[in-house]
Each structure stands twice: as structure tokens, then as C-alpha cells.
Design an enzyme around this catalytic site. Structure first.
Site, short mmCIF file in Angstrom:
data_model
loop_
_atom_site.label_atom_id
_atom_site.label_comp_id
_atom_site.label_asym_id
_atom_site.label_seq_id
_atom_site.Cartn_x
_atom_site.Cartn_y
_atom_site.Cartn_z
N HIS A 7 4.27 38.79 -55.40
CA HIS A 7 5.58 39.44 -54.67
C HIS A 7 6.20 40.51 -55.47
O HIS A 7 6.18 40.15 -56.48
CB HIS A 7 6.64 38.28 -55.14
CG HIS A 7 6.13 36.97 -54.44
ND1 HIS A 7 6.26 36.43 -52.26
CD2 HIS A 7 5.01 35.64 -53.98
CE1 HIS A 7 6.01 36.04 -52.50
NE2 HIS A 7 5.17 35.31 -53.34
N HIS B 265 0.80 30.09 -45.91
CA HIS B 265 1.65 28.70 -47.69
C HIS B 265 0.83 27.19 -46.81
O HIS B 265 2.61 27.39 -45.92
CB HIS B 265 3.06 29.51 -47.26
CG HIS B 265 3.62 28.57 -48.31
ND1 HIS B 265 4.15 28.94 -50.30
CD2 HIS B 265 4.09 27.29 -48.85
CE1 HIS B 265 4.80 27.69 -50.68
NE2 HIS B 265 4.25 27.16 -50.35
N HIS C 191 -2.77 30.55 -52.34
CA HIS C 191 -2.37 30.21 -53.84
C HIS C 191 -2.67 28.69 -53.42
O HIS C 191 -2.00 27.51 -54.03
CB HIS C 191 -0.90 30.38 -54.64
CG HIS C 191 0.04 30.63 -52.97
ND1 HIS C 191 -0.14 29.29 -52.12
CD2 HIS C 191 1.51 31.55 -53.01
CE1 HIS C 191 0.87 29.17 -51.10
NE2 HIS C 191 2.00 30.36 -51.67
N LYS D 18 1.90 36.48 -42.69
CA LYS D 18 2.14 35.47 -43.41
C LYS D 18 2.89 34.57 -43.10
O LYS D 18 3.61 34.56 -42.42
CB LYS D 18 2.69 36.49 -44.75
CG LYS D 18 3.26 35.31 -45.57
CD LYS D 18 2.21 34.21 -46.74
CE LYS D 18 2.24 33.67 -47.23
NZ LYS D 18 2.48 33.63 -47.92
N ASP E 141 0.08 35.76 -57.13
CA ASP E 141 1.58 34.98 -56.72
C ASP E 141 2.31 35.41 -57.50
O ASP E 141 3.62 34.76 -57.89
CB ASP E 141 1.58 33.07 -55.99
CG ASP E 141 2.46 32.89 -55.83
OD1 ASP E 141 2.89 33.75 -54.75
OD2 ASP E 141 2.97 31.65 -56.06
N HIS F 227 -2.18 38.91 -53.12
CA HIS F 227 -1.33 38.05 -52.74
C HIS F 227 0.06 38.41 -54.23
O HIS F 227 0.02 38.05 -55.20
CB HIS F 227 -1.27 36.68 -53.04
CG HIS F 227 -0.80 35.17 -52.41
ND1 HIS F 227 -0.46 34.73 -51.52
CD2 HIS F 227 0.54 35.85 -53.28
CE1 HIS F 227 1.03 34.09 -51.44
NE2 HIS F 227 2.32 34.30 -52.32
#
Ligand code: NCD
Ligand code: ZN
Length: 357
Positions: free
Chosen positions: A29, A150, A188, A113, A261, A27
Site C-alpha cells: 500500500h 483478501h 497475506h 483485487k 502488505d 503486495h
């Protein structure tokens, strides 16, 4: 490594190096443009592969966009780097079952996602009505395409610190009753409730855990004043929750694996009257995880968590290369200049015990 010492020294010294199978980040970004070109090297220097979050502006909602984004990432890799971006589609109310088939056929899209609309950074285009997505989720179940969630409700009536626990009852349990074979990664996780749910639930479910949620509780946000670089979503929770996450990550249970994350934001947008959520940890991710596992006296469990459990869940081979962490103090820089944008890494200015060899 065990060393014998003279009588007044400790009989056993802690190991001073740790070699493990090359890990993956399930995970992360990376953003796009100049930010992506700046942060990618940090991820690629430690991890063999990474699940690339699709919450760009605009989001990565189609296989064609995912393929184009993947090409951008590959073009930005440092010469000689061996790193595979694992692409993800951003689920919307309008995603179709055909898009899932295209994603599956592409061979490079590995998951979809779910951002509840409004839950976090760049989630405005996310799902406002999960009922509308049922045909797509059924197609995902049939095709073995994992859903990454999420896991927070967005109901303003629910206390921010309870949004993950409430998500389990209101969204996750009903969804899993309806589609018991849908592969789900609870991303997360931050609470004891989530760790317990994932450990005990039937069927194909797993969870990623960040380094910062293993290292810190919510006090860190307010130590000596408001500290925006510790603000992320889902937000840090109480110590009891942190302890439950450490127990889960170090348990050896293959349902728990590494997902940083890491979420870079410009310093000016973090140190702001309405600061963005996200901690930048890609720079020093493995050193942070090693610290968390060492504090739990569980360094021997780091390889499973970082390198074995994720590929097993995603049905991918374990990496063949290895990495070595050495016990060498290293001070985290106060900031990184990415193009002309300052990004402040988590724990800026602090000294870590572990360094990637
Ligand atoms: C992430 C981001 O900045 O994209 N922020 C965060 O606090 N974790 C989004 C997310 O994963 O929620
Ligand atoms: Zn994220």
C-alpha cells in the site's frame, strides 16, 4: 561465507553478507499524495517492482484511474530510481468484463483485487455479492488476469481469528470449482489452513506472506498492554500458524512469495480508541524478511521467495539487478515524519541485524 576459527570459537560463523537478485514486493500500500511521496522511496530502494494495492479513497476501479495513479507514482520516484509499479484494479459489484479487457490492453494493470466489502481498510466499496462478479471473473480467467484476494469472510457471526479459514471453505473452494483456471493469489495468508490449502490445491494458485506474520504471533498485540502497531488484517494468529507460515515461506515451493502488505497509517489513527489496521514495514522490509529466514536457518531460500517465485507466477522476467544485505546492526527509528504526519514503523526502536548495503 564460511570462516575457520581457533579451537574455542564456533567452527562456522554465519554469513555476514547476502547478495540476491533484486526482489519485488507483490503486495504493498503506497497510498497517494504526500504519504505516497514519503513512503515510495522505501519500497523503491529495495524492490524492483511492486504490486500496488488499489484501496485508495476513492478506490482505483478503472484502468484510466490506474494509469493516472501510476503516473503519480512515477513522478514521485527519486531521481535515478529504477522501480516499476504494477497496477491493480479494485473489484466492485459493478466492474465490467470490458474493463478487464481495457486493463489487459493497458499493459500496466497486472491484477484485480477482491476486497469482501467491510473486510479491511477502505473496503467499503468492495464486493458484497461475488455472484454478481462471475462474468468479470470469467473474463479474467480467459484473459489470464490474476485475482488477488483478501481472504476473510465478513460474517459478524464468525470469530475474527477464524475468518481466513472459513473464507477457504465458503468462498475460495466454490470459486475455484467454478473457475478452475482463474489465477488466484491468496494475499497475506496468516493461517496453517491457508498455507496447506495453497500448497496442496490443484491449478494456478499462490500466496503472499508478510514479514510480520513470519516474525510474530498474536501475543505481540498484547505484550505489556495493547500495542496498536502490531494490529493488521488479517490479524496475527497463534504460534502454530506462524510456524506453518515460516515452513511454507522457507519450503522453496514457488507458490509462496513475498508481499509486505506494508500499510502506512498516521500515528494518531493507529494510537486511537478505534485504531486502523496496518503495519508499516516498507522501510526495513528486506531486513525483516532476512531475520525471519535466518531464524529458520533458511537464508539460502530467501532469493526464491523474494525474487523468483513472484515473477514466475505473474509471467514476468526476474529482475536483472541484485541487492546486498549486510550484517550491520541498525536501529529502527521511533517514527518517521512524512510531511507533518508521524508514521511509526513496525518494531520501532528495536535493533535489526541486517541492513541494505
Ligand atoms: C491494509 C490497509 O491499511 O490498507 N491494512 C492491513 O491491515 N493490512 C488493508 C489490507 O491489506 O487489508
Ligand atoms: Zn494489504
Amino acid at each position: 561465507m564460511t570462516l575457520l576459527h581457533a579451537s574455542n570459537a564456533p567452527a562456522v560463523s554465519p554469513a555476514d553478507s547476502l547478495t540476491i537478485i533484486r526482489p519485488d514486493d507483490w503486495h504493498v500500500h503506497l497510498r497517494d499524495g504526500a504519504m505516497m511521496r514519503g513512503v515510495l522511496q522505501h519500497t523503491a530502494s529495495q524492490f524492483g517492482r511492486a504490486i500496488i494495492m488499489p484501496n485508495l479513497k476513492p478506490p482505483v476501479t478503472t484502468t484510466a484511474q490506474a494509469l493516472a495513479y501510476r503516473e503519480q507514482i512515477i513522478a514521485a520516484l527519486p531521481a535515478g530510481a529504477s522501480f516499476e509499479p504494477l497496477m491493480v484494479l479494485y473489484l466492485t459489484n459493478d466492474t465490467t468484463a470490458d474493463e478487464i479487457s481495457r486493463a489487459r490492453d493497458s499493459g500496466v494493470v497486472h491484477a484485480v483485487k477482491l476486497y469482501p466489502a467491510g473486510a479491511t481498510t477502505n473496503s467499503a466499496a468492495g464486493v458484497s455479492d461475488l455472484g454478481k462478479c462471475m462474468p468479470v471473473l470469467e473474463a479474467m480467467q480467459t484473459q489470464g488476469m490474476p485475482l488477488l484476494v483478501h481472504g476473510e469472510v465478513t460474517d459478524p457471526g464468525v470469530d475474527l481469528f477464524d475468518r481466513e479459514a472459513v473464507f477457504i471453505e465458503r468462498v475460495l473452494q466454490p470459486l475455484r470449482r467454478a473457475l478452475p483456471q482463474l489465477k488466484i493469489v491468496f494475499e497475506h495468508i496468516t493461517t496453517r489452513e491457508a498455507a496447506q490449502y495453497v500448497a496442496e490445491a490443484d491449478g494456478p494458485i499462490a500466496a503472499t506472506i508478510t514479514a510480520h506474520h513470519l516474525l510474530y504471533n498474536r501475543n505481540e498485540l498484547f505484550k505489556g498492554g495493547m500495542r496498536p502497531h502490531y494490529y493488521c488484517l488479517p490479524v496475527l494468529k497463534r504460534e502454530t500458524h506462524r510456524l506453518a507460515l515460516v515452513a511454507a515461506a522457507t519450503s522453496g515451493n514457488p507458490r509462496f512469495f513475498l508481499g509486505t502488505d506494508s500499510a502506512p497509517h498516521a500515528r494518531a489513527l493507529k494510537e486511537n480508541a478505534c485504531g486502523c489496521a496496518g503495519c508499516y514495514t516498507a522501510l526495513h522490509a528486506m531486513a525483516l524478511y532476512a531475520l525471519a529466514f535466518e531464524r529458520a536457518d533458511a537464508l539460502d531460500r530467501l532469493e526464491g521467495f523474494a525474487s523468483r517465485h513472484g515473477p514466475a507466477f505473474y509471467g514476468l522476467p526476474v529482475n536483472t539487478a541484485s541487492i546486498t544485505l549486510v550484517r550491520r546492526p541498525w536501529t529502527i527509528p521511533a517514527q518517521l515524519m512524512i510531511d507533518d504526519t508521524s508514521v511509526v514503523p513496525l518494531d520501532a526502536g528495536m535493533t535489526l541485524d541486517w541492513t541494505l548495503a
